[in-house]
Structures are given as structure tokens and as C-alpha cells.
Design an enzyme around this catalytic site. Structure first.
Site, PDB file in Angstrom:
ATOM      1  CE1 TYR A 237       2.596   6.064   2.308  1.00 55.95           C
ATOM      2  CE2 TYR A 237       2.550   5.418   0.002  1.00 55.95           C
ATOM      3  CZ  TYR A 237       2.584   5.077   1.345  1.00 55.95           C
ATOM      4  OH  TYR A 237       2.606   3.757   1.709  1.00 55.95           O
ATOM      5  CE  LYS A 241       5.748   4.390   5.102  1.00 54.92           C
ATOM      6  NZ  LYS A 241       5.374   3.863   6.448  1.00 54.92           N
TER       7      LYS A 241
END
Length: 496
Positions: A237, A241
Site C-alpha cells: 500500500y 502510494k
């Protein structure tokens, strides 16, 4: 730094919202419709194959939520006519070129009309499939930037990220952009094109071997974690990002006014549209929910460390403030805002532990048999090593002994086998939860929020509506918020 009237700024504005079914995006949409009913249009990009599917998602996953109850009370039976006058669902997909919008007339309309773009699209699973996370979190922002560059009247692009793109950095973490390809560890560079090609090759190989979809999913999850850790990020994640931010800043080159909002761990609404609204189990609430259900008695965390949480409506207030302030500027260089509480109003794991023990002792959940679930204080382990040793001695070893004795006695079949399987599953689930949260329960960073503080000061000095868009973490009384707002919200909207 001048803000003027936020409500007036929103008058007759056309805003494109990406990822509109997400938790924070819904709060943004609700707030805009509530505070400025004269907004011209909200175009909501929804992952859907056609207009009908997009309209269904808008109805079921956005407007139909309890979050919109205040608007429902205001508009009564005319709510849906008001919403459909102001809101246009747009079927598409941020992981595709031109956002996957197939309707050329609608696409031209958006390019000619919108002046503000808000990107809330993200997959937030820590161990998401690498191909999925790369498409949405990394390449998605670049697709969006290329789309926005075609807009004729663009004033500002706001990208919602996360403060934890910093990886496992410690100390004072500044509001600074990433340099394209700069890894967190080692001297090697991240080549995002190569990452994309590696994923495509892995998928081709798996499909050529006729791998089951479950096997493909499992492999791509592990592969994402492997690549993230290789470059110095703890999970897929935050790694994807961070790469998304890199692409945005590098390829924008001051073309579009760019604002990056980096919130910390987002919790339920503090005040608006009402206190305590939350959707799903978010960040540290996975621990709280496991505890409230009586399934979590031991967990690795350092009680003295800070758990940096911030209510969802404060994140959206900060986003709107930054959007307005930056749209009024003349320069187009990017700016980053940390939105959190660790620097100005720290809240520790010890505080959290004490409060959820107090709350769920006084307000226990009820089990399937109608009995209150008893909870005690979580036993804290100050390192993963000691936690693993304890779990091995306390649970893994006895479980193996149980299995061995059952096999020797010829009893390793129903119900003994079912009992073993259930215990083993719970043990693995608990260990997986601990490992996913490890980077955050032992996180030693404090987030600099200088830009956010300057924005708050400017709002107080130049905006009469500053109180209606409050995002000052020092205004939060943590005990009152947790006991009277957040924990009851979890029970009502997540544990119901």
C-alpha cells in the site's frame, strides 16, 4: 495567504471527484452538497462498465449511506432530485488511460467545464495484489494528471495520499515531495516502468501455467510485499502510494497547481455531518474490533509510542481549505500537507489501551448466545521478537502437541480436527494482523505539519467560516472523542 469565503468559492464550481465510493470521498461530497447547494456540478468517477452501473453505485454506495441523513432531513422527499441535479456519475477507471471514460461527449464536457479535481481513489489494503495496487495507487495518478492537463479551466488538482508514504522513517518527518525513483534503502533506483513490466511478466507466466485465480492472487500479494520491502517500504500500500506521488510531482513540472494531502490514521467523524460516522474497519481499529470481540488479548506495541490518528471530517476540512487557498495562488508548484495529531496533540498507545478497556468493560458487546463479552487489558509486547516467542510457547506449541496426541490416539477426526483447524486459523489470523500492523505500532516518527499550521492560521485570519472547516488537532479532547464518539461509532456502524 488569503482564503476569503470558502462557501462563495464553491458557488457555481464544477468538481471532478475520483474514487467517489471511498470513505473520505463520500464525506467530501456530502459536505460540498450540504454547505454549498449552489455548487454547479460534481462529476463522480465510479468504477463501472456503463452509466446504469455507475448510477446504481451512486445510489447504493454513496447517497444511500447514513452519512447523508442530515441532507435527507434538509431536503426530505426532494433529496434525490437535488442530488441528481448536482451530481453526475461517470463510469470509468483511474487505472486506465483517460480514466477509462468511454463517452466522448461526457469526456469533452468534463474537460471544458471542471476547474477542480479531487483524487481520493486508492486501494488501502496493506497486502493488496501488486498488479491491482500498481494500477490504482501508482499509475492511476499519472493517468489522472494526463487527463487534467487537457482541462481548459483547471485551477487545482488535489491528491489524497497518506502520511505513511514515509515508510518506517523515524524522527521529524517533513512535508516534502519524493524524488522519482529514490528508494528508502540501498543505492538502487526504482524504475516504475520495470516494476510494471515485471508484474506483466509474472501474470503472463502464471496464466500460461493455468494457475488458479486464488493462487494468482496469493502470489501477487506476496510479490508486492517483496518488492516494497526490497526498496524500503513495509507494505504494498504505502510503496505504491509513494510511487504515485513520485510520478505526479515529476511529470507535473508545475503545469497544474498540485496539492498533496497526507493524512495519518483516519478515524470516525469528529463533528460533521454528525459525530462518529465510520465505514469499515480502518487502520488501528482492526485492533480495537478484535479486542472488543474478545479475540485479542495480546498484541505487540510500545505503550509509550504515539498513535497518530485524525478524524475523517478534519481531513476533509483540511483538503477543502487547501483546495481553496491553492486555487487562489498564482504559482503552480506542488505543496504537501500532513494532516495528523502527533506533533501538536499526541495520543499514545497507552492512552488508547486504557480507553478501550474502560469503554468495552462498561459497554460490552453481546455474543451469539446473548451474553456480554468480557475483556481485560491487552498484554503489550515491546518487540515483535518477544511477541513471536510468547505466541509460540503459549499457543503454537500446545496446538502442535494437541494435534500429535490426537493423531497418536486415533482421534484426529471430527470434532477434534475441526477444533484444531479453527484454533490454527485464529492463530494465523492473529499473527498476520500483528505483522501487518508492526510498522505502525512501533512507528517512531513525528509528522511535521508546518504547512497545515500555516493554513489554519491563514484561515483564522482571512476566513470567516474557519470554524465550520476546523481541522486543528489541538481542539480534540481524546478521552471525550474516543469514549463518546469513536467507540460508539464503531459499535453502531461497524459492529452492528
Amino acid at each position: 495567504m488569503e482564503l476569503g469565503s470558502i462557501v462563495e468559492f464553491l458557488n457555481n464550481k464544477s468538481i471532478l471527484v475520483i474514487g467517489a465510493t471511498g470513505f473520505l470521498a463520500k464525506i467530501f461530497v456530502e459536505k460540498i452538497l450540504r454547505v454549498q447547494p449552489k455548487v454547479k456540478k460534481l462529476y463522480l468517477l465510479l468504477r463501472a462498465v456503463d452509466t446504469k452501473s455507475a448510477e446504481e453505485r451512486l445510489h447504493n454506495e454513496v447517497i444511500g449511506m447514513a452519512l447523508f441523513d442530515v441532507l435527507r432531513e434538509q431536503h426530505g422527499a426532494s433529496l434525490y432530485s437535488f442530488v441528481y441535479e448536482k451530481v453526475t456519475p461517470v463510469p470509468g477507471d483511474i487505472s486506465c488511460v483517460d480514466l477509462g471514460i468511454r463517452d466522448s461527449l461526457l469526456k469533452d464536457q468534463i474537460w471544458n467545464e471542471i476547474d477542480t479535481v479531487i483524487n481520493c481513489a486508492a486501494t488501502t489494503n496493506f497486502d493488496e495484489r501488486y498488479d491491482v495496487a500498481l494500477g490504482i495507487n501508482t499509475l492511476g495518478p499519472l493517468h489522472l494528471l494526463n487527463f487534467v492537463k487537457k482541462c481548459n479551466n483547471i485551477k487545482v488538482l488535489v491528491h489524497l495520499s497518506t502520511a505513511y508514504v514515509c515508510g518506517e522513517d523515524a524522527g521529524f518527518i517533513q512535508e516534502k515531495p519524493f524524488r522519482l525513483g529514490k528508494a528508502k534503502k540501498g543505492t538502487g533506483m526504482i524504475d516504475i516502468d520495470i516494476e510494471k513490466k515485471l508484474v506483466e511478466e509474472k501474470l503472463r507466466k502464471l496464466h500460461s501455467e493455468h494457475a488458479e485465480e486464488s493462487a494468482v492472487t496469493s502470489y501477487m500479494k506476496d510479490y508486492g510485499t517483496e518488492r516494497a520491502r526490497m526498496f524500503g517500504w513495509p507494505n504494498t500500500y504505502v510503496f505504491t502510494k509513494a510511487m504515485g506521488e513520485m510520478l505526479l510531482v515529476h511529470y507535473n513540472r508545475d503545469t497544474v497547481p498540485l496539492v498533496i494531502i497526507r493524512p495519518t490514521m483516519v478515524t470516525s467523524t469528529y463533528q460533521e455531518p454528525f459525530p462518529g460516522w465510520i465505514e469499515g474497519v480502518r487502520t488501528i481499529d482492526g485492533v480495537v474490533v478484535g479486542y472488543a470481540k474478545g479475540k485479542l488479548k495480546h498484541f505487540p506495541f510500545n505503550p509509550q509510542l504515539i498513535v497518530d490518528v485524525i478524524p475523517a471530517d478534519m481531513v476533509i476540512n483540511a483538503l477543502i481549505m487547501a483546495m481553496v487557498e491553492y486555487a487562489n495562488r498564482s504559482n503552480t508548484s506542488e505543496i504537501i500537507y500532513h494532516v495528523g495529531s502527533s506533533l501538536r496533540n499526541p495520543f499514545t498507545f497507552s492512552n488508547l489501551n486504557e480507553l478501550f478497556f474502560l469503554y468495552y468493560t462498561q459497554n460490552p458487546l453481546i455474543d451469539k448466545e446473548g451474553k456480554p463479552i468480557k475483556v481485560g487489558k491487552i498484554k503489550a509486547f515491546r518487540s515483535m521478537a518477544t511477541f513471536r516467542i510468547y505466541m509460540a510457547i503459549r499457543y503454537s506449541l500446545p496446538l502442535k502437541v494437541f494435534q500429535y496426541l490426537a493423531i497418536i490416539a486415533g482421534l484426529f477426526q471430527k470434532p477434534y480436527k475441526d477444533k484444531y483447524t479453527a484454533l490454527d486459523r485464529n492463530l494465523k489470523r492473529g499473527m498476520r494482523l500483528a505483522e501487518l500492523y508492526e510498522p505502525y505500532v512501533f512507528f517512531k516518527g513525528i509528522f511535521d505539519d508546518t504547512n497545515s499550521e500555516k493554513l489554519q492560521i491563514a484561515a483564522r485570519e482571512t476566513c470567516s467560516e474557519a470554524d465550520a472547516f476546523n481541522f486543528d488537532p489541538t481542539s480534540i479532547n481524546w478521552e471525550a472523542y474516543m469514549m463518546d464518539v469513536h467507540f460508539p461509532g464503531l459499535v453502531k456502524y461497524v459492529l452492528k
